[in-house]
Write a protein that holds these residues in place. Sequence first.
Motif, PDB file in Angstrom:
ATOM      1  N   LYS A  83       0.813  -1.222   0.000  1.00 28.84           N
ATOM      2  CA  LYS A  83       0.000   0.000   0.000  1.00 28.84           C
ATOM      3  C   LYS A  83       0.847   1.272   0.000  1.00 28.84           C
ATOM      4  CE  LYS A  83      -4.134   1.903   2.217  1.00 28.84           C
ATOM      5  NZ  LYS A  83      -5.160   1.649   3.276  1.00 28.84           N
ATOM      6  N   VAL A  84       1.940   1.264   0.739  1.00 24.81           N
ATOM      7  CA  VAL A  84       2.790   2.461   0.812  1.00 24.81           C
ATOM      8  C   VAL A  84       3.402   2.749  -0.558  1.00 24.81           C
ATOM      9  CG1 VAL A  84       4.802   3.512   1.905  1.00 24.81           C
ATOM     10  CG2 VAL A  84       3.313   2.020   3.235  1.00 24.81           C
ATOM     11  N   GLU A  85       3.892   1.695  -1.219  1.00 22.93           N
ATOM     12  CA  GLU A  85       4.507   1.859  -2.535  1.00 22.93           C
ATOM     13  C   GLU A  85       3.476   2.235  -3.593  1.00 22.93           C
ATOM     14  OE1 GLU A  85       8.095  -1.454  -2.107  1.00 22.93           O
ATOM     15  OE2 GLU A  85       6.159  -2.016  -2.948  1.00 22.93           O
ATOM     16  N   ASP A  86       2.349   1.524  -3.614  1.00 24.58           N
ATOM     17  CA  ASP A  86       1.385   1.679  -4.702  1.00 24.58           C
ATOM     18  C   ASP A  86       0.527   2.933  -4.579  1.00 24.58           C
ATOM     19  OD1 ASP A  86       2.400  -0.671  -5.616  1.00 24.58           O
ATOM     20  OD2 ASP A  86       0.511  -1.786  -5.603  1.00 24.58           O
ATOM     21  N   PHE A  87       0.145   3.312  -3.351  1.00 19.16           N
ATOM     22  CA  PHE A  87      -0.797   4.420  -3.181  1.00 19.16           C
ATOM     23  C   PHE A  87      -0.289   5.544  -2.286  1.00 19.16           C
ATOM     24  CE2 PHE A  87      -3.303   0.527  -3.943  1.00 19.16           C
ATOM     25  CZ  PHE A  87      -3.839   0.887  -5.174  1.00 19.16           C
ATOM     26  N   GLY A  88       0.896   5.356  -1.719  1.00 16.25           N
ATOM     27  CA  GLY A  88       1.476   6.412  -0.892  1.00 16.25           C
ATOM     28  C   GLY A  88       2.460   7.258  -1.661  1.00 16.25           C
ATOM     29  N   VAL A  89       3.617   6.661  -1.992  1.00 10.80           N
ATOM     30  CA  VAL A  89       4.671   7.423  -2.659  1.00 10.80           C
ATOM     31  C   VAL A  89       4.896   7.005  -4.113  1.00 10.80           C
ATOM     32  CG1 VAL A  89       5.892   8.024  -0.547  1.00 10.80           C
ATOM     33  CG2 VAL A  89       6.411   5.856  -1.684  1.00 10.80           C
ATOM     34  N   GLY A  90       4.158   6.009  -4.598  1.00 14.96           N
ATOM     35  CA  GLY A  90       4.314   5.583  -5.988  1.00 14.96           C
ATOM     36  C   GLY A  90       5.696   5.046  -6.279  1.00 14.96           C
ATOM     37  N   PHE A  91       6.223   4.253  -5.359  1.00 15.59           N
ATOM     38  CA  PHE A  91       7.592   3.737  -5.489  1.00 15.59           C
ATOM     39  C   PHE A  91       7.585   2.430  -6.276  1.00 15.59           C
ATOM     40  CE2 PHE A  91      11.495   1.684  -3.648  1.00 15.59           C
ATOM     41  CZ  PHE A  91      12.408   2.600  -4.152  1.00 15.59           C
ATOM     42  N   TYR A  92       7.359   2.558  -7.558  1.00 11.06           N
ATOM     43  CA  TYR A  92       7.391   1.409  -8.462  1.00 11.06           C
ATOM     44  C   TYR A  92       7.505   1.926  -9.887  1.00 11.06           C
ATOM     45  CZ  TYR A  92       2.408   2.470  -9.213  1.00 11.06           C
ATOM     46  OH  TYR A  92       1.221   3.092  -9.497  1.00 11.06           O
ATOM     47  N   THR A  93       7.772   1.031 -10.813  1.00  6.47           N
ATOM     48  CA  THR A  93       7.944   1.425 -12.208  1.00  6.47           C
ATOM     49  C   THR A  93       6.642   1.243 -12.974  1.00  6.47           C
ATOM     50  OG1 THR A  93      10.282   0.806 -12.205  1.00  6.47           O
ATOM     51  CG2 THR A  93       9.198   0.954 -14.352  1.00  6.47           C
ATOM     52  N   LYS A  94       6.206   2.304 -13.602  1.00  6.36           N
ATOM     53  CA  LYS A  94       5.000   2.238 -14.430  1.00  6.36           C
ATOM     54  C   LYS A  94       5.253   1.262 -15.586  1.00  6.36           C
ATOM     55  CE  LYS A  94       1.656   5.660 -16.075  1.00  6.36           C
ATOM     56  NZ  LYS A  94       1.463   7.107 -16.346  1.00  6.36           N
ATOM     57  N   TYR A  95       4.361   0.293 -15.743  1.00  7.58           N
ATOM     58  CA  TYR A  95       4.499  -0.768 -16.752  1.00  7.58           C
ATOM     59  C   TYR A  95       5.750  -1.615 -16.535  1.00  7.58           C
ATOM     60  CZ  TYR A  95       0.968   2.219 -18.800  1.00  7.58           C
ATOM     61  OH  TYR A  95      -0.148   2.988 -18.979  1.00  7.58           O
ATOM     62  N   GLY A  96       6.230  -1.593 -15.283  1.00 11.05           N
ATOM     63  CA  GLY A  96       7.312  -2.488 -14.885  1.00 11.05           C
ATOM     64  C   GLY A  96       6.730  -3.406 -13.825  1.00 11.05           C
ATOM     65  N   TYR A 140       6.981  14.428   6.295  1.00  9.59           N
ATOM     66  CA  TYR A 140       5.647  14.684   5.751  1.00  9.59           C
ATOM     67  C   TYR A 140       5.715  15.489   4.454  1.00  9.59           C
ATOM     68  CZ  TYR A 140       0.586  15.243   5.847  1.00  9.59           C
ATOM     69  OH  TYR A 140      -0.753  15.194   5.536  1.00  9.59           O
ATOM     70  N   GLU A 141       6.599  16.465   4.408  1.00 12.80           N
ATOM     71  CA  GLU A 141       6.769  17.243   3.174  1.00 12.80           C
ATOM     72  C   GLU A 141       7.278  16.350   2.048  1.00 12.80           C
ATOM     73  OE1 GLU A 141       9.333  20.434   4.377  1.00 12.80           O
ATOM     74  OE2 GLU A 141       7.636  21.792   4.776  1.00 12.80           O
ATOM     75  N   LEU A 142       8.207  15.450   2.356  1.00 22.36           N
ATOM     76  CA  LEU A 142       8.727  14.510   1.367  1.00 22.36           C
ATOM     77  C   LEU A 142       7.616  13.599   0.872  1.00 22.36           C
ATOM     78  CD1 LEU A 142      11.061  13.036  -0.125  1.00 22.36           C
ATOM     79  CD2 LEU A 142      11.365  11.669   1.954  1.00 22.36           C
ATOM     80  N   TYR A 143       6.841  13.069   1.798  1.00 21.47           N
ATOM     81  CA  TYR A 143       5.739  12.174   1.426  1.00 21.47           C
ATOM     82  C   TYR A 143       4.744  12.882   0.505  1.00 21.47           C
ATOM     83  CZ  TYR A 143       1.404   9.590   1.686  1.00 21.47           C
ATOM     84  OH  TYR A 143       0.252   8.932   1.346  1.00 21.47           O
ATOM     85  N   LEU A 144       4.337  14.089   0.869  1.00 20.92           N
ATOM     86  CA  LEU A 144       3.372  14.827   0.062  1.00 20.92           C
ATOM     87  C   LEU A 144       3.928  15.135  -1.332  1.00 20.92           C
ATOM     88  CD1 LEU A 144       1.932  17.341   2.683  1.00 20.92           C
ATOM     89  CD2 LEU A 144       0.830  15.290   1.778  1.00 20.92           C
ATOM     90  N   LYS A 145       5.208  15.456  -1.404  1.00 21.21           N
ATOM     91  CA  LYS A 145       5.847  15.738  -2.686  1.00 21.21           C
ATOM     92  C   LYS A 145       5.809  14.515  -3.596  1.00 21.21           C
ATOM     93  CE  LYS A 145      10.318  17.021  -4.714  1.00 21.21           C
ATOM     94  NZ  LYS A 145      11.746  17.373  -4.424  1.00 21.21           N
ATOM     95  N   LEU A 146       6.190  13.365  -3.054  1.00 26.85           N
ATOM     96  CA  LEU A 146       6.197  12.128  -3.843  1.00 26.85           C
ATOM     97  C   LEU A 146       4.783  11.699  -4.208  1.00 26.85           C
ATOM     98  CD1 LEU A 146       8.942  10.152  -1.890  1.00 26.85           C
ATOM     99  CD2 LEU A 146       9.147  11.150  -4.173  1.00 26.85           C
ATOM    100  N   ASN A 147       3.872  11.872  -3.286  1.00 28.88           N
ATOM    101  CA  ASN A 147       2.481  11.503  -3.541  1.00 28.88           C
ATOM    102  C   ASN A 147       1.893  12.315  -4.687  1.00 28.88           C
ATOM    103  OD1 ASN A 147      -0.646  12.112  -2.744  1.00 28.88           O
ATOM    104  ND2 ASN A 147      -0.072  10.013  -2.206  1.00 28.88           N
ATOM    105  N   ARG A 148       2.186  13.614  -4.704  1.00 30.09           N
ATOM    106  CA  ARG A 148       1.700  14.471  -5.801  1.00 30.09           C
ATOM    107  C   ARG A 148       2.376  14.126  -7.118  1.00 30.09           C
ATOM    108  NH1 ARG A 148       2.035  18.564  -1.731  1.00 30.09           N
ATOM    109  NH2 ARG A 148       4.121  19.077  -2.459  1.00 30.09           N
ATOM    110  N   ALA A 149       3.689  13.948  -7.073  1.00 29.17           N
ATOM    111  CA  ALA A 149       4.457  13.717  -8.297  1.00 29.17           C
ATOM    112  C   ALA A 149       4.088  12.406  -8.970  1.00 29.17           C
ATOM    113  CB  ALA A 149       5.955  13.745  -7.981  1.00 29.17           C
ATOM    114  N   ASN A 150       3.648  11.421  -8.198  1.00 26.61           N
ATOM    115  CA  ASN A 150       3.400  10.089  -8.753  1.00 26.61           C
ATOM    116  C   ASN A 150       1.926   9.746  -8.915  1.00 26.61           C
ATOM    117  OD1 ASN A 150       6.102   9.232  -9.142  1.00 26.61           O
ATOM    118  ND2 ASN A 150       6.316   8.930  -6.937  1.00 26.61           N
ATOM    119  N   GLN A 151       1.080  10.767  -8.905  1.00 24.34           N
ATOM    120  CA  GLN A 151      -0.336  10.515  -9.137  1.00 24.34           C
ATOM    121  C   GLN A 151      -0.584   9.903 -10.521  1.00 24.34           C
ATOM    122  OE1 GLN A 151      -3.161  10.739  -7.172  1.00 24.34           O
ATOM    123  NE2 GLN A 151      -1.627  10.941  -5.542  1.00 24.34           N
TER     124      GLN A 151
END
Length: 262
Positions: free
Chosen positions: A141-154, A235-246
């Motif tokens: 959940k953290v990777e997929d919906f929190g910070v988007g820590f995965y490769t799109k189409y990977g 928290y600022e880091l999390y929000l930044k990654l969350n926005r960038a990886n929408q």
Amino acid sequence: MQIDKITHYIINWLKEYAVNAKMDGFVVGVSGGIDSAVTSTLCAKTGLRTLCVEMPIHQAESQVTRAQEHIAQLKKRFANVTDVRVDLTPVFEEFKTEIPPTNDDTYLDLSLANTRARLRMTTLYYFAGLHRYLVCGTGNKVEDFGVGFYTKYGDGGVDLSPIADLLKSEVYKVGKYLEVPQSILEAAPTDGLFGDSRTDEDQIGASYDELEWAMKMQDENKSASDFQGREKVVYELYLKLNRANQHKMNPIPICEIPLNLR
């Protein structure tokens, strides 16, 4: 957390999905990490055929050893588990010889890291098509919906995601319940896409415990100004990654043509 009930719920969900889809089993990329270990064990416990695929690309020996230990344990425990090893290192190296050189290598390492993940996705779908299996995702959940820590189409290119509603800490609890090898439970999480020893925390800049806390704060509609010190930084880091990886988390945008133009 009712670990036993949640575990059995996921197993039943997997089996029901495969049966309804009229597919014969699952294929899982096994990396030597906790997420793929838990996912492959859940698939194995459905009783359906489960293919564990090891796909090293300049992989650290410790990751290879853990993956092989886990696969050997699974095969011993479950008669429905098979495995295959596909060394993608030569494929990756050949790819690099065919692409044109770049004058700006700012994003070269990241682009090549994502290429590794996409080569693995292609390999998994090859076996899925060959055997009528479903490609089972390993993202939490953290990777997929929190910070988007995965490769799109990977590693994000999958048919279904059984642990995507579990936080990383919950994945570890399920892993312990499923008797995942201790070496995997104790290993620092890493995506292994850069061919070095960097961990997920090194890449992201925060631990999974910190990111889980940040997700909870986001759910409570907190703002960065509510915190100080390390909490504010995280928290600022999390929000930044969350926005960038929408763009990874949201459906692919479709340009809908207005009726008056048809």
